[in-house]
Scaffold this active site. Structure first.
Site, PDB file in Angstrom:
ATOM      1  N   GLY A  90     -12.956  -3.746   1.352  1.00 14.13           N
ATOM      2  CA  GLY A  90     -13.714  -3.512   1.647  1.00 14.13           C
ATOM      3  C   GLY A  90     -14.316  -2.727   0.796  1.00 14.13           C
ATOM      4  O   GLY A  90     -15.692  -2.856   0.227  1.00 14.13           O
ATOM      5  N   GLY A 108      -6.617  -5.117   2.356  1.00 13.74           N
ATOM      6  CA  GLY A 108      -4.602  -4.886   2.590  1.00 13.74           C
ATOM      7  C   GLY A 108      -3.744  -6.741   3.112  1.00 13.74           C
ATOM      8  O   GLY A 108      -2.432  -6.938   2.731  1.00 13.74           O
ATOM      9  N   ARG A 116       0.466  -1.054  -0.219  1.00 11.46           N
ATOM     10  CA  ARG A 116       0.410   0.160  -0.087  1.00 11.46           C
ATOM     11  C   ARG A 116       1.031   1.152   0.011  1.00 11.46           C
ATOM     12  O   ARG A 116       0.352   2.241  -0.241  1.00 11.46           O
ATOM     13  CB  ARG A 116       0.102  -0.113   1.120  1.00 11.46           C
ATOM     14  CG  ARG A 116      -1.543  -0.953   0.940  1.00 11.46           C
ATOM     15  CD  ARG A 116      -3.396  -0.715   2.343  1.00 11.46           C
ATOM     16  NE  ARG A 116      -4.500  -1.459   1.236  1.00 11.46           N
ATOM     17  CZ  ARG A 116      -5.305  -1.177   3.069  1.00 11.46           C
ATOM     18  NH1 ARG A 116      -5.379  -0.758   3.926  1.00 11.46           N
ATOM     19  NH2 ARG A 116      -6.434  -2.120   2.329  1.00 11.46           N
ATOM     20  N   LYS A 144     -13.196  -8.780   8.933  1.00 12.34           N
ATOM     21  CA  LYS A 144     -14.182  -7.910   9.481  1.00 12.34           C
ATOM     22  C   LYS A 144     -15.253  -8.489   9.184  1.00 12.34           C
ATOM     23  O   LYS A 144     -15.985  -7.815   8.073  1.00 12.34           O
ATOM     24  CB  LYS A 144     -13.044  -6.578   8.317  1.00 12.34           C
ATOM     25  CG  LYS A 144     -11.838  -6.244   8.732  1.00 12.34           C
ATOM     26  CD  LYS A 144     -11.826  -5.105   8.022  1.00 12.34           C
ATOM     27  CE  LYS A 144     -10.546  -3.694   8.378  1.00 12.34           C
ATOM     28  NZ  LYS A 144      -9.700  -3.478   7.830  1.00 12.34           N
TER      29      LYS A 144
HETATM   30  P1  ADP Z   1      -8.437  -7.979   4.033  1.00 12.12           P
HETATM   31  O1  ADP Z   1      -7.506  -6.479   5.116  1.00 12.12           O
HETATM   32  O2  ADP Z   1      -7.672  -8.429   3.251  1.00 12.12           O
HETATM   33  O3  ADP Z   1      -9.255  -7.119   3.678  1.00 12.12           O
HETATM   34  P2  ADP Z   1      -9.855  -8.741   6.825  1.00 12.12           P
HETATM   35  O4  ADP Z   1      -8.774  -7.581   7.029  1.00 12.12           O
HETATM   36  O5  ADP Z   1     -11.327  -8.652   6.819  1.00 12.12           O
HETATM   37  O6  ADP Z   1      -9.139  -9.109   5.123  1.00 12.12           O
HETATM   38  O7  ADP Z   1      -9.372 -10.085   7.169  1.00 12.12           O
HETATM   39  C1  ADP Z   1      -7.690 -11.017   7.523  1.00 12.12           C
HETATM   40  C2  ADP Z   1      -7.360 -10.599   8.769  1.00 12.12           C
HETATM   41  O8  ADP Z   1      -8.561 -12.083   9.412  1.00 12.12           O
HETATM   42  C3  ADP Z   1      -6.047 -11.454   9.435  1.00 12.12           C
HETATM   43  O9  ADP Z   1      -5.357 -10.660   9.626  1.00 12.12           O
HETATM   44  C4  ADP Z   1      -6.776 -13.387   9.464  1.00 12.12           C
HETATM   45  O10 ADP Z   1      -5.987 -13.965  10.685  1.00 12.12           O
HETATM   46  C5  ADP Z   1      -8.030 -13.036  10.646  1.00 12.12           C
HETATM   47  N1  ADP Z   1      -8.374 -14.085  10.242  1.00 12.12           N
HETATM   48  C6  ADP Z   1      -9.053 -15.449   9.015  1.00 12.12           C
HETATM   49  N2  ADP Z   1      -9.355 -16.173  10.253  1.00 12.12           N
HETATM   50  C7  ADP Z   1      -9.921 -16.458  10.672  1.00 12.12           C
HETATM   51  C8  ADP Z   1     -10.086 -17.407  11.615  1.00 12.12           C
HETATM   52  N3  ADP Z   1     -10.486 -18.053  11.203  1.00 12.12           N
HETATM   53  N4  ADP Z   1     -10.362 -16.799  13.030  1.00 12.12           N
HETATM   54  C9  ADP Z   1      -9.659 -15.671  13.394  1.00 12.12           C
HETATM   55  N5  ADP Z   1      -8.861 -14.321  12.809  1.00 12.12           N
HETATM   56  C10 ADP Z   1      -8.950 -15.346  10.799  1.00 12.12           C
HETATM   57  C1  3PG Z   2      -8.160  -1.536   4.478  1.00 15.03           C
HETATM   58  O1  3PG Z   2      -7.624  -2.258   5.311  1.00 15.03           O
HETATM   59  O2  3PG Z   2      -9.525  -2.611   4.691  1.00 15.03           O
HETATM   60  C2  3PG Z   2      -8.503  -0.330   4.553  1.00 15.03           C
HETATM   61  O3  3PG Z   2      -7.641   0.394   5.427  1.00 15.03           O
HETATM   62  C3  3PG Z   2     -10.412   0.422   5.901  1.00 15.03           C
HETATM   63  O4  3PG Z   2      -9.934  -0.139   6.922  1.00 15.03           O
HETATM   64  P1  3PG Z   2     -11.341  -0.141   7.967  1.00 15.03           P
HETATM   65  O5  3PG Z   2     -11.380  -1.005   7.122  1.00 15.03           O
HETATM   66  O6  3PG Z   2     -10.438  -0.181   8.873  1.00 15.03           O
HETATM   67  O7  3PG Z   2     -12.018   1.239   7.349  1.00 15.03           O
HETATM   68 MG    MG Z   3      -7.108  -5.913   6.808  1.00 15.83          MG
END
Ligand code: ADP
Ligand code: 3PG
Ligand code: MG
Length: 403
Positions: free
Chosen positions: A382, A359, A45, A206
């Site tokens: 998101g 990310g 990023r 998330k």
């Molecule tokens: P992105 O950043 O790609 O949008 P998210 O932030 O939604 O993805 O999710 C990433 C996080 O989800 C990682 O830190 C990972 O460890 C966590 N994760 C995935 N599966 C599980 C699980 N079963 N239990 C706890 N954490 C999890």
């Molecule tokens: C992300 O990692 O998806 C963006 O940086 C937005 O973060 P946020 O879901 O905490 O608003």
């Molecule tokens: Mg994330």
């Protein structure tokens, strides 16, 4: 009616304006994944924002101020989310000194002093209460430290926050940076005339902010493959005892509604049939693969199991467009990364147009050694889901337009 993507493609870019002598504020998304020692595990990023920052440096502005959030602090200082941890990497990637600003109001005169090519990095903007609530007074204060606003934070473009949205009411010139432009162009290829069947693979942690988007996406996709902590919530809503796994009880009804909507739109749903469980994430002693109905008392589901990998791999293999956001497990720990790694390989082995976003997911794909094999890696998680849904992202809404 023009599509959401076409609308967003119509905003002015940095190339359309003159920044000579101007105080330029760039909203970037440096919300990078970090390990427990606060090492940056993937600087994609930051790297992706460099062309915009360099372009500004080359075009004689008064000053450049970079604004970003990191993590989800609750409107006050938290050491682990300080941007001090990012400053060095940024300097290295820019080959240039970056000045750290703890309090932007106190540094207003410095920012306006127009000493050649000074680059400032503000402390985490989410340490301010007014950021997430899009407080008008706060947005106005932020707007008062610049003449030109550049939004290049694609990963945060779906948020209506002071630095991504509210600020635009207080700055005369507001344009998109090159990353925003690049992302929209790539998504236009993937989403304007996608080849069916289209599979969305969703996972990660998330849950609350992403599960609410899924119903609206149903009309656009043919298959929904759910893994990671997201699937824990769905499995819980179906009556499985998820024990100490990460899931969100309050979203049970929403999960049920997503499944109903999927049925209504004939979207095929794939969910884990087996999971990797552990007694502890940090110090695992007992790690097992079990069917989802057999999670042991006090254990956590932390990855998809081998039978699920097979099921998901077959589902992606028969798709022509695959969009992936959210790892299948706690991929940061090698012991719980196998499901994510295997799925990454299955996705790139398909002959589909493959987009990965988020990310953490981008980091996971890089760790799996598959980053070169995806058609496109987006910095937005998101944000890319909201694009898929057909929305105009808030971060584009009020930027100057070409027409
Ligand atoms: P992105 O950043 O790609 O949008 P998210 O932030 O939604 O993805 O999710 C990433 C996080 O989800 C990682 O830190 C990972 O460890 C966590 N994760 C995935 N599966 C599980 C699980 N079963 N239990 C706890 N954490 C999890
Ligand atoms: C992300 O990692 O998806 C963006 O940086 C937005 O973060 P946020 O879901 O905490 O608003
Ligand atoms: Mg994330």
């Amino acid at each position: 009616m023009i599509s959401n993507i076409k609308y967003m493609a119509g905003v002015k870019s940095l190339k359309d304006i003159d920044i000579t002598g101007k105080r330029v504020l760039i909203r970037v998304d440096f919300n990078v994944p970090m390990d427990n020692e606060l090492n940056i595990s993937d600087d994609r990023r930051i790297r992706e924002a460099i062309p915009t920052i360099n372009y500004c440096i080359d075009h004689n502005p008064c000053s450049i101020t970079l604004v970003t959030h990191l993590g989800r602090p609750k409107g006050e200082y938290e050491e682990r989310f300080s941007l001090k941890h990012i400053q060095k990497r940024l300097e290295r990637l820019l080959h240039k000194k970056v000045e750290f600003v703890e309090d932007f109001e106190a540094s207003k005169d410095e920012i306006a002093s127009c000493s050649l090519e000074r680059v400032f990095l503000l402390e985490n903007i989410r340490f301010n209460k007014g950021e997430k609530s899009n407080d008008l007074e706060f947005a106005k204060k932020l707007g008062s430290i610049c003449d030109v606003y550049v939004n290049d934070a694609f990963g945060t473009a779906h948020r209506k926050h002071a630095s991504t949205y509210g600020i635009t009411d207080f700055v005369e010139t507001k344009v998109a940076g090159f990353l925003m432009k690049k992302e929209i162009e790539a998504f236009s290829k993937a989403l304007e005339r996608p080849t069916k069947p289209i599979a969305l693979v969703i996972g990660g942690s998330k849950i609350s902010s992403k599960i609410t988007l899924l119903s609206a996406i149903m009309p656009k996709i043919d298959k929904l493959i759910i893994g990671g902590a997201m699937s824990n919530t769905f499995l819980y809503s179906l009556g499985f005892d998820m024990q100490s796994s990460l899931y969100e009880k309050e979203f049970t009804d929403i999960a049920k509604k997503v499944l109903e909507d999927a049925k209504e739109h004939s979207v095929k749903i794939y969910m884990p049939v087996d999971v990797v469980i552990t007694d502890s994430i940090e110090n695992p002693i007992d790690v097992q693969v079990v069917p989802v109905q057999d999670i042991l008392e006090g254990f956590k589901a932390v990855d998809i199991g081998p039978a699920t990998v097979k099921l998901f791999s077959e589902a992606v293999h028969l798709s022509n467009t695959i969009i992936w956001n959210g790892p299948m497990g706690i991929y940061e720990k090698s012991r719980f990364s196998r499901g994510t790694n295997r799925l990454a390989s299955a996705i790139v082995d398909s002959y589909a147009y493959t987009v990965v976003g988020g990310g953490d997911t981008a980091d996971a794909v890089e760790k799996a050694g598959e980053n070169e094999n995806f058609s496109f890696i987006s910095t937005g998680g998101g944000a890319s889901l909201e694009l898929l849904e057909g929305k105009i992202l808030a971060g584009f809404e009020k930027l100057d337009r070409k027409d």
